[in-house]
Design an enzyme around this catalytic site. Structure first.
Site, short mmCIF file in Angstrom:
data_model
loop_
_atom_site.label_atom_id
_atom_site.label_comp_id
_atom_site.label_asym_id
_atom_site.label_seq_id
_atom_site.Cartn_x
_atom_site.Cartn_y
_atom_site.Cartn_z
CG ASP A 293 70.88 44.83 34.43
OD1 ASP A 293 71.61 44.47 33.50
OD2 ASP A 293 70.49 44.07 35.31
CD GLU A 296 77.87 48.39 36.83
OE1 GLU A 296 79.05 48.48 37.22
OE2 GLU A 296 77.22 47.32 36.87
CE1 TYR A 297 77.27 46.64 30.91
CE2 TYR A 297 75.71 44.87 31.20
CZ TYR A 297 77.00 45.30 31.05
OH TYR A 297 78.02 44.39 31.03
CG ASN A 298 73.07 54.44 29.45
OD1 ASN A 298 72.67 55.17 30.34
ND2 ASN A 298 74.06 54.75 28.64
N GLY A 300 67.55 52.41 29.86
CA GLY A 300 66.61 53.09 28.96
C GLY A 300 66.99 53.02 27.50
CE1 TYR A 377 67.94 36.44 34.04
CE2 TYR A 377 65.87 37.61 34.24
CZ TYR A 377 66.68 36.55 34.59
OH TYR A 377 66.24 35.62 35.48
CE1 TYR A 379 65.54 41.91 35.11
CE2 TYR A 379 67.08 42.84 33.51
CZ TYR A 379 66.84 42.06 34.63
OH TYR A 379 67.89 41.45 35.26
CG HIS A 428 70.27 35.02 39.45
ND1 HIS A 428 70.12 33.75 38.94
CD2 HIS A 428 69.28 35.77 38.90
CE1 HIS A 428 69.10 33.73 38.09
NE2 HIS A 428 68.57 34.94 38.05
CG ASP A 437 59.14 63.68 43.64
OD1 ASP A 437 58.54 64.07 44.67
OD2 ASP A 437 59.79 64.44 42.91
CG HIS A 589 65.70 33.27 38.94
ND1 HIS A 589 65.89 33.75 37.67
CD2 HIS A 589 65.03 32.12 38.80
CE1 HIS A 589 65.36 32.91 36.81
NE2 HIS A 589 64.84 31.91 37.47
NI NI Z 1 66.80 35.51 37.18
#
Ligand code: NI
Length: 628
Positions: A293, A296-298, A300, A377, A379, A428, A437, A589
């Protein structure tokens, strides 16, 4: 307000960067993201107020050049534009224009439409087509053989809505995948694994569709009549000795920069590096899914605009940020980062029975949070800073689970349990790699694994009751590939050997891991190569400019080179270095009926806890609120 090198890109800066890029390279680009480049560490450490703020804006996107797209760095001070073309085998992250193209191509494909019709989906009118919801999934790891290398591709799955605001996931169009080559602008294949009727039970979760709202929840107000205890200056925050900056990175999402406590450095930078969501089901609709995510999907760029009273409660300070649209316009996101304080129960307490006196102090935490929505989803990433020096990352997982339609409830319950009538949801995982850092108390750091060992029966241990804490110095990158062991109370300690506390011991912080799984997919699998970070809970590397990406910087259509496995290939020494720790955390999950039609928040995360960083409990000076 003067600009700091780490401040997020402003609207003006994005406009200027797009103009300069177009002047230099033409105007047929589809942008996928935009962000200011963080100066390298040495430059950032040398930077002082009043210096040139080192503003370089990075634009990512694709054009018609037929390669992996471009990474363009625009230096605002002199207007120079440096463009790096990405090679065929790697691609810049997917952007809005890619999704729009995949959706349009799928809905215009006759073979796909007739296969949808076979499942009872109406496709005759414009309204019919608008009710169809196409979700493009990355094709990386499983490129269709008819899609040439270097082309951007999706596997599109679909749902149908009763009306535009319906929850489409309640009505999956089962067994149908469109393989879309976005670069060529074609649907190369329609994969049909068999007709299953579209489930009809509604899955709406908005208030209007729930009947009566429950009663008895009286108003709960959070007020701070004297205002919050933090200070904000631009994107810099100060609270109870903590001092740091916040930003949103196009890939990593919410970032904490230069976190110190009582003017003692802790973390130079702390953020998600990447994440992966591998599916374990045999169903051909899911078996290949393992979306990264972040890269691949940026992630931010998918940050939510938060609402006071709903997303955040109390005395809130919000930070705004700016993104770029696919066609080069500025897209402001108001309230992208939420900052507030929370009461957190008791910090410490003791009741002295002999004198019948009590001492108790309240705990409080500073919360820095953002929420990101990727497809079905949602997050939430929550950094918590506590008064006793503890730092916590909590991830909140919510939104809508992936689904399949079934006629027979007993198809494959171990891999895809029934969660609603005619709806199953595959097992999944959500596995996150956090890059920490360190600069613990300045200078260089060392990494130790510490755990508990039971002692053998002996003359010194006649009753077999004894155990001890043992620590092992992890001196190379390969030694630092470690997994959790809750049964031995395993933790990992970052130590500054050159800074001693008042007891004469080196100062330290420990990483206290949560109960996180590791990747279940086999080592031979595409996901184990593309998301190798998820095969260990801990990795460590010596800091090197540019090593920020657990799965590699550009992962679209990519086989998996360029991330942690490459960084650690030379097995560099980490015995005492500018230490970077990578921590994999997450959940497996197994969907439940209670996750439907929208999932109550599930939590995971980790803590960073001072160990001899202070000489004693640092919260003895908290004011008492008891007046007995
Ligand atoms: Ni899930």
């Amino acid at each position: 307000m003067t600009t700091h090198p780490l401040d997020p890109a402003t609207a003006d800066e994005i406009e200027r960067a797009v103009d300069l890029f177009r002047t230099a390279h033409g105007s047929d680009a589809w942008f996928s993201s935009c962000g200011r480049v963080e100066p390298d560490k040495a430059a950032l450490k040398a930077w002082q107020e009043g210096n040139d703020p080192l503003r370089v804006i990075r634009l990512l996107g694709v054009d018609r050049s037929g390669d992996g797209g471009f990474e363009a760095d625009v230096a605002l001070a002199d207007g120079s534009v440096q463009v790096r073309r990405l090679p065929l085998e790697t691609q810049t992250p997917y952007g809005f224009a890619d999704f729009a193209a995949a959706i349009r191509l799928t809905k215009a494909h006759k073979g796909w439409l007739s296969a949808a019709e076979k499942r009872g989906v109406a496709v005759a009118t414009k309204d019919d087509l608008e009710r169809i919801q196409i979700d493009p999934w990355p094709a990386g790891g499983y490129p269709h053989p008819d899609i040439p290398q270097g082309h951007r591709a999706f596997r599109c799955i679909a749902f149908v809505r009763d009306d535009p605001k319906d929850n489409g996931y309640a009505h999956p169009i089962q067994g149908l995948i469109a393989h879309v080559d976005v670069t060529a602008g074609t649907v190369v294949a329609v994969e049909d694994s068999g007709v299953v009727p579209v489930p009809q039970t509604p899955g709406r979760f908005d208030s209007a569709h729930q009947g009566a709202t429950r009663e008895g929840l009286r108003e709960l107000e959070i007020t701070q009549p004297d205002g919050p205890s933090f200070e904000v200056d631009g994107y810099r925050v100060r609270w109870q000795g903590y001092d740091f900056r916040v930003s949103i990175h196009p890939t990593h999402g919410l970032v904490l920069h230069g976190l110190s406590l009582n003017e003692r450095p802790l973390l130079f930078r702390a953020a998600l590096s990447d994440m992966v969501v591998p599916y374990g089901d045999s169903d051909p609709m899911h078996s290949w899914k393992h979306v990264l995510d972040a890269s691949e999907y940026n992630l931010g760029t998918a940050v939510n605009s938060l609402t006071l009273g709903c997303d955040c409660l109390g005395e809130i300070y919000y930070f705004d940020i700016h993104h770029v649209t696919w066609d080069g316009k500025v897209r402001p996101v108001k309230n992208a980062i939420c900052l507030h304080e929370e009461d957190y129960g008791i910090q410490w307490k003791h009741f002295d029975a002999q004198s019948e006196t009590t001492e108790v102090r309240r705990s409080r935490r500073l919360v820095i949070s953002s929420v990101f929505t990727i497809g079905n989803y949602d997050y939430g990433f929550y950094w918590y800073l506590y008064l006793d020096g503890t730092i916590q990352m909590e991830i909140k997982l919510t939104g809508i689970v992936g689904v399949s339609a079934v006629e027979d409830r007993a198809v494959n319950p171990e891999q895809s349990p029934l969660i609603a009538p005619n709806i199953v949801s595959p097992v999944h995982q959500h596995l996150f790699s956090f890059r920490l850092d360190w600069e613990l108390d300045g200078g260089t750091n060392a990494l130790y694994e510490s755990e508990i060992e039971a002692l053998p029966l002996s003359d010194d241990n006649p009753d077999g009751t004894q155990f001890r804490s043992v620590a092992r110095h992890l001196t190379t990158e390969s030694q630092a590939m470690r997994d959790t062991s809750p049964q031995t109370s395993r933790t990992w300690k970052v130590v500054n050997p050159e800074r001693l506390n008042g007891l004469g011991e080196p100062v330290a912080y420990k990483l206290l891991p949560g109960p996180s799984p590791l990747l279940f997919a086999r080592p031979e699998s595409a996901v184990a190569k593309r998301a190798a970070f998820a095969t260990h809970h801990l990795w460590a590397t010596p800091y090197a400019d540019g090593e920020e990406s657990a799965a590699g910087p550009y992962t679209v259509m990519h086989a998996g080179e360029g991330g942690l496995t490459d960084y650690t290939a030379a097995d560099r020494s980490i015995a005492q270095c500018d230490l970077v720790m990578w921590h994999t955390v997450g959940v497996t999950h197994v969907p439940r009926p209670e996750d439907w039609p929208v999932m109550p928040v599930e939590y995971c995360g980790f803590h960073l806890v001072p160990v001899g960083f202070f000489d004693r409990n640092p919260t003895l000076d908290l004011p008492s609120h008891c007046h007995s």
